[in-house]
Design an enzyme around this catalytic site. Structure first.
Site, PDB file in Angstrom:
ATOM      1  N   SER A 130      34.477  37.520  38.121  1.00  0.00           N
ATOM      2  CA  SER A 130      35.445  38.119  39.049  1.00  0.00           C
ATOM      3  C   SER A 130      36.818  37.482  38.877  1.00  0.00           C
ATOM      4  CB  SER A 130      35.002  37.943  40.497  1.00  0.00           C
ATOM      5  OG  SER A 130      36.002  38.457  41.346  1.00  0.00           O
ATOM      6  N   LYS A 184      27.329  39.537  41.959  1.00  0.00           N
ATOM      7  CA  LYS A 184      28.683  40.032  41.669  1.00  0.00           C
ATOM      8  C   LYS A 184      28.890  41.407  42.314  1.00  0.00           C
ATOM      9  CE  LYS A 184      32.752  40.689  39.724  1.00  0.00           C
ATOM     10  NZ  LYS A 184      32.984  42.047  39.378  1.00  0.00           N
ATOM     11  N   HIS A 187      29.467  40.911  45.927  1.00  0.00           N
ATOM     12  CA  HIS A 187      30.838  40.386  46.042  1.00  0.00           C
ATOM     13  C   HIS A 187      31.823  41.555  46.086  1.00  0.00           C
ATOM     14  CE1 HIS A 187      34.626  39.692  43.908  1.00  0.00           C
ATOM     15  NE2 HIS A 187      34.640  38.468  44.378  1.00  0.00           N
ATOM     16  N   ASN A 188      31.642  42.498  45.179  1.00  0.00           N
ATOM     17  CA  ASN A 188      32.549  43.647  45.144  1.00  0.00           C
ATOM     18  C   ASN A 188      32.410  44.506  46.399  1.00  0.00           C
ATOM     19  OD1 ASN A 188      32.991  42.654  42.569  1.00  0.00           O
ATOM     20  ND2 ASN A 188      33.097  44.667  41.634  1.00  0.00           N
ATOM     21  N   GLU A 191      34.293  42.940  49.024  1.00  0.00           N
ATOM     22  CA  GLU A 191      35.716  43.169  48.700  1.00  0.00           C
ATOM     23  C   GLU A 191      36.165  44.548  49.232  1.00  0.00           C
ATOM     24  OE1 GLU A 191      36.625  42.370  44.493  1.00  0.00           O
ATOM     25  OE2 GLU A 191      37.714  44.268  44.463  1.00  0.00           O
TER      26      GLU A 191
HETATM   27  P1  NDP Z   1      37.167  48.119  28.315  1.00  0.00           P
HETATM   28  O1  NDP Z   1      36.141  48.305  29.377  1.00  0.00           O
HETATM   29  O2  NDP Z   1      38.368  48.964  28.318  1.00  0.00           O
HETATM   30  O3  NDP Z   1      36.472  48.236  26.890  1.00  0.00           O
HETATM   31  C1  NDP Z   1      37.191  48.074  25.695  1.00  0.00           C
HETATM   32  C2  NDP Z   1      36.438  47.164  24.765  1.00  0.00           C
HETATM   33  O4  NDP Z   1      35.129  47.709  24.517  1.00  0.00           O
HETATM   34  C3  NDP Z   1      37.125  47.074  23.421  1.00  0.00           C
HETATM   35  O5  NDP Z   1      36.906  45.797  22.883  1.00  0.00           O
HETATM   36  C4  NDP Z   1      36.396  48.149  22.628  1.00  0.00           C
HETATM   37  O6  NDP Z   1      36.448  47.984  21.243  1.00  0.00           O
HETATM   38  C5  NDP Z   1      34.995  47.928  23.107  1.00  0.00           C
HETATM   39  N1  NDP Z   1      34.141  49.081  22.869  1.00  0.00           N
HETATM   40  C6  NDP Z   1      34.211  50.290  23.465  1.00  0.00           C
HETATM   41  N2  NDP Z   1      33.248  51.100  22.994  1.00  0.00           N
HETATM   42  C7  NDP Z   1      32.555  50.375  22.090  1.00  0.00           C
HETATM   43  C8  NDP Z   1      31.435  50.645  21.272  1.00  0.00           C
HETATM   44  N3  NDP Z   1      30.812  51.813  21.320  1.00  0.00           N
HETATM   45  N4  NDP Z   1      30.999  49.659  20.463  1.00  0.00           N
HETATM   46  C9  NDP Z   1      31.614  48.462  20.434  1.00  0.00           C
HETATM   47  N5  NDP Z   1      32.674  48.138  21.176  1.00  0.00           N
HETATM   48  C10 NDP Z   1      33.137  49.087  22.008  1.00  0.00           C
HETATM   49  O7  NDP Z   1      37.628  46.559  28.265  1.00  0.00           O
HETATM   50  P2  NDP Z   1      38.017  45.567  29.439  1.00  0.00           P
HETATM   51  O8  NDP Z   1      38.481  44.330  28.759  1.00  0.00           O
HETATM   52  O9  NDP Z   1      38.884  46.194  30.446  1.00  0.00           O
HETATM   53  O10 NDP Z   1      36.613  45.285  30.156  1.00  0.00           O
HETATM   54  C11 NDP Z   1      35.505  44.707  29.475  1.00  0.00           C
HETATM   55  C12 NDP Z   1      34.334  44.575  30.441  1.00  0.00           C
HETATM   56  O11 NDP Z   1      34.729  43.769  31.535  1.00  0.00           O
HETATM   57  C13 NDP Z   1      33.833  45.886  31.054  1.00  0.00           C
HETATM   58  O12 NDP Z   1      32.431  45.827  31.213  1.00  0.00           O
HETATM   59  C14 NDP Z   1      34.460  45.944  32.416  1.00  0.00           C
HETATM   60  O13 NDP Z   1      33.691  46.645  33.356  1.00  0.00           O
HETATM   61  C15 NDP Z   1      34.541  44.492  32.760  1.00  0.00           C
HETATM   62  N6  NDP Z   1      35.687  44.224  33.612  1.00  0.00           N
HETATM   63  C16 NDP Z   1      35.581  43.285  34.502  1.00  0.00           C
HETATM   64  C17 NDP Z   1      36.614  42.994  35.330  1.00  0.00           C
HETATM   65  C18 NDP Z   1      36.450  41.919  36.253  1.00  0.00           C
HETATM   66  O14 NDP Z   1      37.292  41.662  37.096  1.00  0.00           O
HETATM   67  N7  NDP Z   1      35.341  41.233  36.143  1.00  0.00           N
HETATM   68  C19 NDP Z   1      37.887  43.678  35.308  1.00  0.00           C
HETATM   69  C20 NDP Z   1      37.945  44.600  34.288  1.00  0.00           C
HETATM   70  C21 NDP Z   1      36.863  44.853  33.490  1.00  0.00           C
HETATM   71  P3  NDP Z   1      37.602  48.721  20.395  1.00  0.00           P
HETATM   72  O15 NDP Z   1      38.823  47.890  20.555  1.00  0.00           O
HETATM   73  O16 NDP Z   1      37.078  48.659  19.006  1.00  0.00           O
HETATM   74  O17 NDP Z   1      37.744  50.104  20.918  1.00  0.00           O
END
Ligand code: NDP
Length: 482
Positions: A130, A184, A187-188, A191
Site C-alpha cells: 500500500s 490488504k 485495508h482498502n 480506506e
Molecule cells: P500496470 O498495472 O499498468 O501494468 C503494467 C506492467 O504490466 C508493465 O510492466 C507491463 O509490461 C506488464 N504487463 C502487462 N501485461 C503483461 C503481460 N501479458 N505479460 C507480461 N507483462 C505484462 O502497472 P502498475 O505499475 O501500475 O501496477 C503493477 C501492479 O501493482 C498491479 O497489480 C496493480 O494492481 C498494483 N498496484 C498497486 C498499487 C498500490 O498502491 N499497491 C497502486 C497501483 C498499482 P509492458 O511494459 O511490457 O507492457
C-alpha cells in the site's frame, strides 16, 4: 551471467520501477526484467546510479542473475499477466526459490497460486503493498502472506524498503497463503469507508452550512491536529484548498462527481457477505461510489425535481460551530466502527482459512506508508495487544469511551442530515451498527417466526435448548413441536 542479485523485480511500470529503485537504494542488488525491454532501459538510464541493478533482456537471463534461494517480485498487471509471469518464473526456478506477487491480486487467486507453486517445491508469496507509486519508492506498508520459511529470506529485504514509524518497519508476516492479500483488501475497504466519511463531513459543511471549500479545508487542517490526525485528513485539506488554474474556481467544483474504483472495496464486501460479517460502513461506501457513477439515473432524477429539503440551513454562528464539532465527533465514531468492522472481517476470515493473524501487528504496519495511516492506529494496536479488542475494537476501554463521548453528536449529525436532505450513508449505517450491537433484543425474533411460518425453518427458544417448529393453524393458535 553470474548470479549476484539478491532480489529481482519483474514488471517495471510505475509500481515495479519504484519498488526496484527503493530496493537498490537500500543496498539490495536488484535484477530487473520487463516484457518490453524499453522500460528496463528507461529505468537504468534514468536511475541506474541509485544502486546496483542487473538489467535482463530475457526471463532466462533474469533468473540466472539471482542468487539462491532466488527471490523474484512480480509487479505486473493483475490477472492473466500475473499468472503468465508466475508460470514463466516457475519453469526456470528450482525448489526453495521464492516468487512474490506484489500486485493487487484477489486473495482466492493467491491461495490457488500458492497451492500450485508449493506443489512444485517453491514458495509463492502474495504480498499486499500500500502507498501507491510514492510509497513504493519511499517506503510502503507491506503485507506479505506465504510460508514462514519464505519469510526468513524476505524479512531483511522487505524491512529494508518498508516505511518506518518510530524506527519500526511497516511490514510483518501476516499469515499463510492468501492472508497478506486478504488483509490488504480489507485495508482498502477501510480506506473506502474513511474517504466516504470525510466526504460526507465535507458535504454537510458545504451544503447545510454554505461554507466554501477553502473554509472547509481550514476545518480539516484543524481536525488534523486532533485524534483524527491522518494522511487522508491531511490530503483532504490540500484538495479543498486547491484552485483550478483554468477557471479560478475551487478545483473540487470542476471535478466530475463520479468516484472511480478498481474493485478491492467490492471484494471486501463480497468476502464479508460470504463470511456473514456486517461491514456496513464499507459496503455503504462502495454503494455510494456506485450511485455517484450512475450518471444517467442521476440525470433523470434531476429532471423529476423531487420535492424535499435543500439549500443552506440558516444557523447562528455558535450553532454552526457546534454543528461542525458534532460532525468531527461523528466522523471519529464512524471511523472507529469502520476499523472495528474491518478487523472483525479479518478475524472471521482467519478462522475460515486457518490463518494466525496478529491484529496488533497489522495495526502497527498500517501506521506508516499506507493510505489509511493515522495516529489512532497506535491506540488500535495497543487495544489488540492488551486483549481489550479481542471481541471488538468497540469494547476496548479507550474506544468505548471515545464512542460514548461522541454518541450524542453522532445522533444529531445523522438525524439533522436526514432532515436537511443530505445523504450520509456511512455515518448513518455506522450508527445503525452500533445501535444494533447495543440492542438487548433485535427484531430477528420476528423474522424467525416468519421463516418458520412460511418455510418451517424452525427457531430456538429463549427458555429451552433445541430447535422448534410451530404448527401455525388457520385459527392462528400455534402448537409447539420439539
Ligand atoms: P500496470 O498495472 O499498468 O501494468 C503494467 C506492467 O504490466 C508493465 O510492466 C507491463 O509490461 C506488464 N504487463 C502487462 N501485461 C503483461 C503481460 N501479458 N505479460 C507480461 N507483462 C505484462 O502497472 P502498475 O505499475 O501500475 O501496477 C503493477 C501492479 O501493482 C498491479 O497489480 C496493480 O494492481 C498494483 N498496484 C498497486 C498499487 C498500490 O498502491 N499497491 C497502486 C497501483 C498499482 P509492458 O511494459 O511490457 O507492457
Amino acid at each position: 551471467m553470474t548470479a549476484e542479485a539478491n532480489v529481482g523485480v519483474v514488471g517495471l511500470a510505475a509500481m515495479g520501477a519504484s519498488l526496484a529503485r527503493n530496493l537498490a537504494r537500500h543496498g539490495n542488488k536488484v535484477a530487473v526484467f520487463n516484457r518490453h525491454y524499453s522500460r528496463t532501459e528507461k529505468l537504468i538510464n534514468e536511475h541506474g546510479s541509485e544502486g546496483t541493478f542487473y538489467p535482463a533482456k530475457t526471463m532466462e537471463e533474469f533468473v540466472a542473475s539471482l542468487t539462491k534461494p532466488r527471490t523474484a517480485i512480480i509487479m505486473v498487471k493483475a490477472g492473466e499477466p500475473t499468472d503468465d509471469m508466475i508460470n514463466q518464473l516457475a519453469d526456470l526456478m528450482e525448489p526453495g526459490d521464492i516468487i512474490v506477487d506484489a500486485g493487487n491480486a484477489h486473495f482466492p487467486d493467491t491461495i490457488r497460486r500458492e497451492k500450485a507453486i508449493a506443489a512444485r517445491g517453491m514458495h509463492f508469496v502474495g504480498c499486499g503493498v500500500s502507498g501507491g507509486e510514492e510509497g513504493a519508492l519511499l517506503g510502503p506498508s507491506m503485507m506479505p502472506g506465504g510460508s514462514e520459511e519464505s519469510w526468513k529470506t524476505l524479512k531483511p529485504i522487505f524491512e529494508s524498503i518498508a516505511a518506518k514509524v518510530d524506527g519500526e518497519p511497516c511490514v510483518t508476516h501476516i499469515g499463510e497463503n492468501g492472508a497478506g492479500h486478504f488483509v490488504k483488501m480489507v485495508h482498502n475497504g477501510i480506506e473506502y469507508s474513511d474517504m466516504q466519511l470525510i466526504s460526507e463531513s465535507y458535504d454537510l459543511m458545504r451544503r447545510a452550512l454554505g461554507m466554501t471549500p477553502a473554509e472547509i479545508g481550514d476545518v480539516f487542517e484543524e481536525w488534523n491536529k486532533t485524534e483524527l490526525d491522518s494522511y487522508l485528513i491531511e490530503i483532504t485539506a490540500e484538495v479543498l484548498h486547491q484552485v483550478d488554474h483554468k477557471t479560478g474556481k475551487p478545483l473540487v467544483d470542476v471535478i466530475v462527481d463520479h468516484a472511480g474504483m478498481k474493485g478491492t472495496g467490492t471484494w471486501t464486501v463480497q468476502s464479508a457477505l460470504d463470511l456473514a460479517v456486517p461491514v456496513t460502513g464499507i459496503a455503504e461506501a462502495v454503494f455510494a461510489r456506485g450511485l455517484s457513477g450512475q450518471t444517467e439515473l442521476r440525470a433523470e432524477a434531476q429532471k423529476q425535481a423531487f420535492e424535499g429539503p435543500s439549500g443552506v440551513v440558516p444557523m447562528a454562528e455558535e450553532d454552526k460551530i457546534a454543528f461542525i464539532n458534532d460532525i468531527r465527533e461523528a466522523l471519529y465514531a464512524s471511523k472507529i466502527v469502520a476499523y472495528a468492522q474491518g478487523f472483525n472481517e479479518i478475524t472471521e476470515a482467519a478462522k475460515v482459512y486457518d490463518w494466525k493473524i496478529d491484529l496488533a501487528a497489522v495495526a502497527r504496519i498500517w501506521r506508516g506508508g499506507c493510505i489509511i495511516r493515522a495516529k489512532f492506529l497506535n491506540r488500535i494496536s495497543e487495544a489488540f495487544e492488551s486483549g481489550d479488542a479481542n471481541v471488538s475494537l468497540l469494547f476496548a476501554p479507550y474506544f468505548k469511551d471515545a464512542i460514548e463521548t461522541a454518541e450524542r453528536s453522532w445522533r444529531r449529525v445523522v438525524s439533522r442530515a436526514i432532515s436537511f436532505g443530505i445523504p450520509v450513508p456511512v455515518f448513518a449505517s455506522s450508527l445503525e451498527y452500533f445501535d444494533g450491537l447495543r440492542s438487548p433484543r433485535l427484531p430477528a425474533a420476528l423474522i424467525q417466526g416468519q421463516r418458520d411460518l412460511f418455510g418451517a425453518h424452525t427457531y430456538q427458544r429463549v427458555d429451552e435448548p433445541g430447535a422448534f417448529h410451530t404448527l401455525w393453524t388457520e385459527e392462528g393458535r400455534p402448537e409447539i413441536q420439539a
